[in-house]
Design a protein around this motif. Sequence first.
Motif, PDB file in Angstrom:
ATOM      1  N   LEU A 109     111.444 134.998  22.437  1.00  0.00           N
ATOM      2  CA  LEU A 109     112.603 135.746  22.619  1.00  0.00           C
ATOM      3  C   LEU A 109     113.980 134.643  23.115  1.00  0.00           C
ATOM      4  N   ILE A 110     113.502 133.904  24.141  1.00  0.00           N
ATOM      5  CA  ILE A 110     114.459 132.792  24.612  1.00  0.00           C
ATOM      6  C   ILE A 110     115.043 131.950  23.505  1.00  0.00           C
ATOM      7  N   ILE A 111     113.833 131.246  22.848  1.00  0.00           N
ATOM      8  CA  ILE A 111     114.239 130.596  21.759  1.00  0.00           C
ATOM      9  C   ILE A 111     115.114 131.278  20.485  1.00  0.00           C
ATOM     10  N   LYS A 112     114.749 132.667  20.117  1.00  0.00           N
ATOM     11  CA  LYS A 112     115.449 133.386  19.417  1.00  0.00           C
ATOM     12  C   LYS A 112     117.034 133.316  19.900  1.00  0.00           C
ATOM     13  N   GLN A 113     117.198 133.643  21.044  1.00  0.00           N
ATOM     14  CA  GLN A 113     118.410 134.247  21.664  1.00  0.00           C
ATOM     15  C   GLN A 113     119.287 132.892  21.737  1.00  0.00           C
ATOM     16  N   ARG A 114     118.641 131.910  22.539  1.00  0.00           N
ATOM     17  CA  ARG A 114     119.382 130.805  22.734  1.00  0.00           C
ATOM     18  C   ARG A 114     119.287 129.517  21.725  1.00  0.00           C
ATOM     19  N   GLY A 115     118.405 129.445  20.994  1.00  0.00           N
ATOM     20  CA  GLY A 115     118.227 128.220  20.135  1.00  0.00           C
ATOM     21  C   GLY A 115     117.392 127.113  20.790  1.00  0.00           C
ATOM     22  N   PHE A 116     116.393 126.942  20.168  1.00  0.00           N
ATOM     23  CA  PHE A 116     115.444 125.748  20.794  1.00  0.00           C
ATOM     24  C   PHE A 116     116.033 124.636  21.266  1.00  0.00           C
ATOM     25  N   ILE A 117     117.039 124.120  20.670  1.00  0.00           N
ATOM     26  CA  ILE A 117     117.556 122.721  21.085  1.00  0.00           C
ATOM     27  C   ILE A 117     118.226 123.082  22.433  1.00  0.00           C
ATOM     28  N   ASN A 118     119.225 124.189  22.524  1.00  0.00           N
ATOM     29  CA  ASN A 118     119.843 124.380  23.897  1.00  0.00           C
ATOM     30  C   ASN A 118     118.804 124.530  24.818  1.00  0.00           C
ATOM     31  N   LEU A 119     117.673 125.114  24.800  1.00  0.00           N
ATOM     32  CA  LEU A 119     116.760 125.247  25.809  1.00  0.00           C
ATOM     33  C   LEU A 119     116.073 124.112  26.167  1.00  0.00           C
ATOM     34  N   ILE A 120     115.567 123.284  25.181  1.00  0.00           N
ATOM     35  CA  ILE A 120     115.129 121.891  25.697  1.00  0.00           C
ATOM     36  C   ILE A 120     116.232 121.055  26.270  1.00  0.00           C
ATOM     37  N   LYS A 121     117.522 121.010  25.840  1.00  0.00           N
ATOM     38  CA  LYS A 121     118.458 120.180  26.733  1.00  0.00           C
ATOM     39  C   LYS A 121     118.779 120.707  27.886  1.00  0.00           C
ATOM     40  N   SER A 122     118.781 122.098  28.364  1.00  0.00           N
ATOM     41  CA  SER A 122     118.790 122.436  29.433  1.00  0.00           C
ATOM     42  C   SER A 122     118.037 122.426  30.323  1.00  0.00           C
ATOM     43  N   PHE A 123     116.618 122.298  29.939  1.00  0.00           N
ATOM     44  CA  PHE A 123     115.302 122.093  30.559  1.00  0.00           C
ATOM     45  C   PHE A 123     115.317 120.674  31.199  1.00  0.00           C
ATOM     46  N   PHE A 124     115.741 119.609  30.122  1.00  0.00           N
ATOM     47  CA  PHE A 124     115.593 118.199  30.461  1.00  0.00           C
ATOM     48  C   PHE A 124     116.737 117.833  31.442  1.00  0.00           C
ATOM     49  N   TYR A 125     117.932 118.489  31.167  1.00  0.00           N
ATOM     50  CA  TYR A 125     119.054 117.982  32.098  1.00  0.00           C
ATOM     51  C   TYR A 125     118.554 118.696  33.568  1.00  0.00           C
ATOM     52  N   SER A 126     117.906 119.766  33.731  1.00  0.00           N
ATOM     53  CA  SER A 126     117.510 120.188  34.968  1.00  0.00           C
ATOM     54  C   SER A 126     116.436 119.313  35.581  1.00  0.00           C
TER      55      SER A 126
END
Length: 168
Positions: A109-126
Amino acid sequence: MKIAILLVVLFFSLYTDIKSRKILNIVTLPTILIGLIYHISTTGFEGFLLSGKGFLVGLGLLLIPYLLEGMGAGDVKLMAAIGSLMGASFVFHSFIYTALIGGVIAILLIIKQRGFINLIKSFFYSIIFMRGNLGSILNPKDEHSSISFPYGVAIVLGTLCTLVWGGF
């Protein structure tokens, strides 16, 4: 007999949770009593202990997420009913399967709503900048972007996995 009751309870709870986001007391509370009465009538005091421990384990496993407002009371009562009917070991294994299935559903659901690339970027940025705020990725403060799903679906699937494959 108790497996037939469990299947009826699971499928009715699945239906109502998907349809109205509620798991009804009229389903869970009688199931708790049926589990207790069944085990007492078949094995006496040992059955009372089996059903009581199952109830407490099922209740305890989801009580903290409920208190943190991560899920509804119906989910907690459904797990307690499963424990009362099937015992502590069964409900614990169901919980493990449920947690795994719920995690997969949440990630999808996170991937669907936010997009996989944005999720990965946010994760690695953190991680790279040690923001220490990984929870904001998965649990945003913005009400419009929060993700929720009827957790009864994961409970039902996890319990069915336990019925089919047993414990670990």
